[in-house]
Motif scaffolding. Structure first.
Motif, PDB file in Angstrom:
ATOM      1  N   TYR B  77     -28.908  -6.193   6.385  1.00 28.64           N
ATOM      2  CA  TYR B  77     -28.701  -5.464   5.131  1.00 28.64           C
ATOM      3  C   TYR B  77     -29.141  -3.998   5.181  1.00 28.64           C
ATOM      4  N   ALA B  85     -23.779  -1.894   2.061  1.00 35.83           N
ATOM      5  CA  ALA B  85     -23.051  -2.473   0.921  1.00 35.83           C
ATOM      6  C   ALA B  85     -23.415  -3.940   0.720  1.00 35.83           C
ATOM      7  N   ALA B  86     -23.519  -4.668   1.822  1.00 40.47           N
ATOM      8  CA  ALA B  86     -23.883  -6.086   1.702  1.00 40.47           C
ATOM      9  C   ALA B  86     -25.287  -6.216   1.122  1.00 40.47           C
ATOM     10  N   MET B  88     -26.775  -4.029  -0.851  1.00 40.52           N
ATOM     11  CA  MET B  88     -26.751  -3.672  -2.283  1.00 40.52           C
ATOM     12  C   MET B  88     -26.278  -4.860  -3.108  1.00 40.52           C
ATOM     13  N   ALA B  89     -25.264  -5.552  -2.597  1.00 42.45           N
ATOM     14  CA  ALA B  89     -24.745  -6.722  -3.326  1.00 42.45           C
ATOM     15  C   ALA B  89     -25.841  -7.783  -3.448  1.00 42.45           C
ATOM     16  N   LYS B  90     -26.585  -7.953  -2.352  1.00 43.56           N
ATOM     17  CA  LYS B  90     -27.667  -8.949  -2.353  1.00 43.56           C
ATOM     18  C   LYS B  90     -28.784  -8.535  -3.322  1.00 43.56           C
ATOM     19  N   LYS B  92     -28.477  -6.683  -5.989  1.00 41.68           N
ATOM     20  CA  LYS B  92     -28.019  -6.859  -7.379  1.00 41.68           C
ATOM     21  C   LYS B  92     -28.081  -8.329  -7.784  1.00 41.68           C
ATOM     22  N   GLU B  93     -27.801  -9.187  -6.818  1.00 38.01           N
ATOM     23  CA  GLU B  93     -27.859 -10.631  -7.088  1.00 38.01           C
ATOM     24  C   GLU B  93     -29.300 -11.080  -7.334  1.00 38.01           C
ATOM     25  N   SER B 101     -28.819   1.730 -10.394  1.00 38.71           N
ATOM     26  CA  SER B 101     -27.843   2.818 -10.275  1.00 38.71           C
ATOM     27  C   SER B 101     -28.438   4.041  -9.561  1.00 38.71           C
ATOM     28  N   ALA B 104     -28.771   3.262  -5.911  1.00 38.24           N
ATOM     29  CA  ALA B 104     -27.486   3.231  -5.211  1.00 38.24           C
ATOM     30  C   ALA B 104     -27.062   4.622  -4.758  1.00 38.24           C
TER      31      ALA B 104
END
Lengths: 179, 131
Positions: B77, B85-86, B88-90, B92-93, B101, B104
């Motif tokens: 990550y 990106a992966a 960031m997705a993790k 956010k989850e 924000s 990011a």
């Protein structure tokens, strides 16, 4: 001089609470050097005694086997002075314990007079957590075992159900690999 | 209990926890204040904060739940010191309570802790209480 700021545990209930005493003596070097002609126990060493009382109690929660370090004093107050001839009695109570650390409340008194009070946090580092801490222990197991014996943890130590703590219950002390 | 009252109670308890843990004044603990930047929290203080929040709200907080260090130290990550990106997705989850924000915009690993705010703490507690 060895870094021992407790003389003996008088009570040690695993995972719950412990009481230890520190006898202040004029023969200790730091009493000569801290404030010349005014021998008192330095507050920093009082805090260290509080931390050792709480720290060994916390270390037992993790079977005396891992790197458990004093993370912070959230609060510490000391009232008055400890002079030669005084016996400081520290009582530590486990407040919270988790897989990543524990907090204890420690109170010290001298002949029943409130002397010190603190809230102390200890952090536990999982041996496998990072490159820096992997496989490390805070003490050489032989030294730690010796310390615990000298201060009487296995003389007075019990579990909350009243059964005695035995050195043999801590396999870490019998492993041959030493860092 | 109305949700407004509930939010103000959460803030009051979070504020008390941070005052006790960090030794700051009550008026410094505003919703917008950042824990590390404005209130001077160090990483070791998070253990203290977690314990106080557990006590104050009767909740259980697991390791990495409030601050997912495991993502920030995972090479899957993180690339060149920045969360990809992966990642960031993790994040956010795992951190639905946090406003990511600002992070990011410059997802350098060390920025995440710096940007956590008191409001994020309140959102975290609210999220836990609702779970």
């Amino acid at each position: 001089m060895r870094w021992f700021w407790l003389d003996r545990f008088t009570e040690f209930v695993a995972g719950s609470h412990a009481t230890a005493v520190k006898c202040v003596s004029l023969s200790e070097d730091h009493l000569q050097e801290h404030l010349p002609d005014y021998p008192i126990m330095p507050n920093s060493l009082v805090a260290e005694g509080m931390a050792q009382c709480g720290g060994l109690l916390v270390s037992e929660i993790y079977k005396f086997s891992e790197l458990v370090v004093l993370a912070k004093f959230a609060r510490c107050t000391i009232e008055g002075e400890a002079r030669p001839g005084d016996v400081i009695r520290y009582k530590a109570v486990v407040d919270q314990a988790k897989d990543f650390g524990a907090s204890v409340q420690v109170k010290g008194d001298i002949d029943g007079r409130p002397f010190s009070e603190g809230e102390i946090f200890f952090a536990r580092f999982d041996p496998d957590s990072t490159e820096n801490t992997r496989g490390r222990v805070l003490f050489n197991p032989d030294d730690l075992r010796s310390w615990l014996r000298v201060v009487g943890v296995f003389d007075v130590g019990v579990r909350t159900d009243g059964t005695r703590l035995r050195l043999e219950d801590y396999p870490h002390f019998f492993q041959t690999s030493v860092v | 209990m109305s949700s407004v009252t509930s939010k103000s109670e959460i803030f009051a308890k979070v504020q008390e926890a941070l005052v006790d843990a960090l030794g700051v004044d009550e008026d410094e603990v505003t919703p917008q204040a950042t824990l590390q930047g404005d209130l001077g929290a160090e990483s070791i203080d998070f253990l203290d904060i977690v314990f106080r929040l557990e006590k104050a709200f009767g909740i259980k907080i697991e390791r990495g739940e409030l601050f997912p260090e495991d993502i920030l130290t995972n090479t899957e990550y993180v690339e060149a010191g920045k969360v990809n990106a992966a990642g960031m997705a993790k994040l956010k989850e795992r951190m639905p309570f946090a406003d990511l924000s600002r992070f990011a915009a410059d997802p350098s690993v060390q920025n995440l802790g710096k940007q956590l705010t008191v409001q994020d703490m309140c959102n975290f507690v609210e999220h836990k209480l609702a779970a």
